[in-house]
Design a protein around this motif. Structure first.
Motif, PDB file in Angstrom:
ATOM      1  N   HIS A 140      37.206  36.399  45.508  1.00  0.00           N
ATOM      2  CA  HIS A 140      37.229  36.250  44.055  1.00  0.00           C
ATOM      3  C   HIS A 140      37.835  37.494  43.393  1.00  0.00           C
ATOM      4  O   HIS A 140      38.560  37.381  42.403  1.00  0.00           O
ATOM      5  CB  HIS A 140      35.819  36.007  43.525  1.00  0.00           C
ATOM      6  N   PHE A 141      37.530  38.657  43.946  1.00  0.00           N
ATOM      7  CA  PHE A 141      38.142  39.895  43.440  1.00  0.00           C
ATOM      8  C   PHE A 141      39.655  39.851  43.633  1.00  0.00           C
ATOM      9  O   PHE A 141      40.422  40.154  42.731  1.00  0.00           O
ATOM     10  CB  PHE A 141      37.565  41.113  44.180  1.00  0.00           C
ATOM     11  N   TRP A 142      40.066  39.489  44.855  1.00  0.00           N
ATOM     12  CA  TRP A 142      41.497  39.451  45.171  1.00  0.00           C
ATOM     13  C   TRP A 142      42.241  38.473  44.263  1.00  0.00           C
ATOM     14  O   TRP A 142      43.320  38.777  43.770  1.00  0.00           O
ATOM     15  CB  TRP A 142      41.705  39.059  46.630  1.00  0.00           C
ATOM     16  N   ALA A 143      41.644  37.310  44.062  1.00  0.00           N
ATOM     17  CA  ALA A 143      42.303  36.296  43.227  1.00  0.00           C
ATOM     18  C   ALA A 143      42.411  36.769  41.783  1.00  0.00           C
ATOM     19  O   ALA A 143      43.458  36.609  41.142  1.00  0.00           O
ATOM     20  CB  ALA A 143      41.520  34.986  43.302  1.00  0.00           C
ATOM     21  N   PHE A 144      41.349  37.357  41.255  1.00  0.00           N
ATOM     22  CA  PHE A 144      41.344  37.813  39.860  1.00  0.00           C
ATOM     23  C   PHE A 144      42.355  38.941  39.651  1.00  0.00           C
ATOM     24  O   PHE A 144      42.925  39.085  38.565  1.00  0.00           O
ATOM     25  CB  PHE A 144      39.937  38.285  39.487  1.00  0.00           C
ATOM     26  N   ALA A 145      42.587  39.721  40.708  1.00  0.00           N
ATOM     27  CA  ALA A 145      43.524  40.840  40.623  1.00  0.00           C
ATOM     28  C   ALA A 145      44.950  40.432  41.003  1.00  0.00           C
ATOM     29  O   ALA A 145      45.835  41.289  41.066  1.00  0.00           O
ATOM     30  CB  ALA A 145      43.054  41.980  41.518  1.00  0.00           C
ATOM     31  N   GLY A 146      45.174  39.149  41.273  1.00  0.00           N
ATOM     32  CA  GLY A 146      46.520  38.687  41.616  1.00  0.00           C
ATOM     33  C   GLY A 146      46.958  39.069  43.010  1.00  0.00           C
ATOM     34  O   GLY A 146      48.156  39.199  43.284  1.00  0.00           O
ATOM     35  N   LEU A 147      46.008  39.252  43.918  1.00  0.00           N
ATOM     36  CA  LEU A 147      46.321  39.670  45.284  1.00  0.00           C
ATOM     37  C   LEU A 147      46.085  38.567  46.304  1.00  0.00           C
ATOM     38  O   LEU A 147      46.009  38.831  47.507  1.00  0.00           O
ATOM     39  CB  LEU A 147      45.481  40.910  45.644  1.00  0.00           C
ATOM     40  N   ASP A 148      45.974  37.333  45.838  1.00  0.00           N
ATOM     41  CA  ASP A 148      45.836  36.180  46.724  1.00  0.00           C
ATOM     42  C   ASP A 148      47.211  35.539  46.897  1.00  0.00           C
ATOM     43  O   ASP A 148      47.764  34.973  45.948  1.00  0.00           O
ATOM     44  CB  ASP A 148      44.852  35.170  46.125  1.00  0.00           C
ATOM     45  N   PRO A 149      47.809  35.622  48.086  1.00  0.00           N
ATOM     46  CA  PRO A 149      49.160  35.082  48.289  1.00  0.00           C
ATOM     47  C   PRO A 149      49.256  33.566  48.123  1.00  0.00           C
ATOM     48  O   PRO A 149      50.356  33.035  47.957  1.00  0.00           O
ATOM     49  CB  PRO A 149      49.482  35.503  49.729  1.00  0.00           C
TER      50      PRO A 149
END
Length: 305
Positions: A140-149
């Protein structure tokens, strides 16, 4: 008459402190308390303001350098630019001071400050953007920060990540790279190791799908250096650098999530799913460094706050 009045005004011998007294103040206990009570929304605003002023100060500094400022006379037009330049630096320091107070008020903030390359402004920006009650996993952190490919921003739809938070994460990555030779560095060394691995995989053709996909989806000028790499089925060095940098940042966020989760729930969070999804890349779980906090680490953080 008006010209005479103007001439008198510009030649008036006025000290910097008299022009902008608000920028020459001591941080009292009451003011520190007020800083510590800033809401997450206010903190996000101040962090954004800090970086805006910082960029403007750099542009002003370049302007002053281009004009070869040497005079300290107040009737010199370049002196006014110099005064503005100094004042913006003062505002940056005031905001940084406030962000230090904000960062030091929680264990996750103290942990961030204990990490080489992460200062009070980045710490406050990250802590104020992430809500652990809405993020059961680091994904969820990665997605919110735009780091989910896997995330896609479709045309006509709202951006699925926080752009300003993504910028903060990029700044954190840049800082890790900058401090990678520091003896106390952690994530910069992870970036270096990851970059070596990415170079090996790139040269072995294990990343060939990425260049092919890039050429299909984007217009890359054939005269560019990047195209030379893509046409050979390889990623250019700049892409390799960024891939390694994102890896280090994502690991840092995984550790930040762990610290925030434990601080809030008093239990360890689930391990990142990616450890099982891509075992050939993520071979084992890496526990958060500098955690649990020790008096020595708190003292390190206090000096940076």
């Amino acid at each position: 008459m008006a010209d005479d009045a103007y001439e008198h005004h510009v030649n008036d011998d006025v000290e910097d402190e008299e022009i902008m007294p608000l920028l020459r103040f001591k941080v009292s206990k009451d003011l520190k308390y007020a800083m510590s009570q800033l809401s997450p929304d206010s903190v996000r605003f101040l962090v954004d303001l800090y970086h805006t002023i910082q960029e403007d100060r750099k542009r002003t500094g370049n302007k002053i350098s281009a004009r070869a400022y040497t005079s300290a006379a107040i009737n010199d037009p370049n002196y006014f630019l110099h005064l503005i330049f100094k004042s913006m630096g003062d505002i940056e320091r005031i905001i940084k001071c406030a962000m230090g107070v904000v960062s030091f008020r929680t264990p996750p903030g103290i942990w961030c400050l204990s990490i080489t390359g992460i200062g009070p402004v980045l710490t406050a920006g990250l802590i104020s953007n992430f809500d652990i009650t809405k993020a059961p996993t680091v994904g969820h952190f990665w997605a919110f920060a735009g780091l989910d490919p896997e995330q896609k921003w479709e045309k006509g739809q709202k951006r699925p990540w926080n752009a300003k938070l993504k910028t903060l994460c990029w700044l954190a990555g840049e800082s890790f790279v900058k401090f990678s030779t520091n003896e106390n560095d952690i994530y910069g060394k992870i970036w270096r190791a990851r970059k070596d691995l990415e170079i090996q995989r790139n040269e072995a053709g294990l990343l060939a799908e990425q260049p092919e996909k890039t050429l299909q989806e984007k217009r890359i000028g054939k005269e560019t250096e990047a195209y030379k790499w893509y046409s050979k089925g390889m990623l250019p060095p700049a892409r390799i650098h960024l891939r390694a940098q994102r890896y280090a940042v994502k690991l840092f966020l995984a550790h930040l999530h762990h610290v925030m989760y434990v601080s809030h729930y008093n239990v360890d969070p689930p391990k990142p799913y990616i450890l099982d999804k891509q075992p050939y890349i993520h071979t084992h779980y890496i526990a958060p460094p500098n955690w649990p906090l020790t008096p020595e680490l708190v003292e390190i953080a206090k000096k940076k706050a």
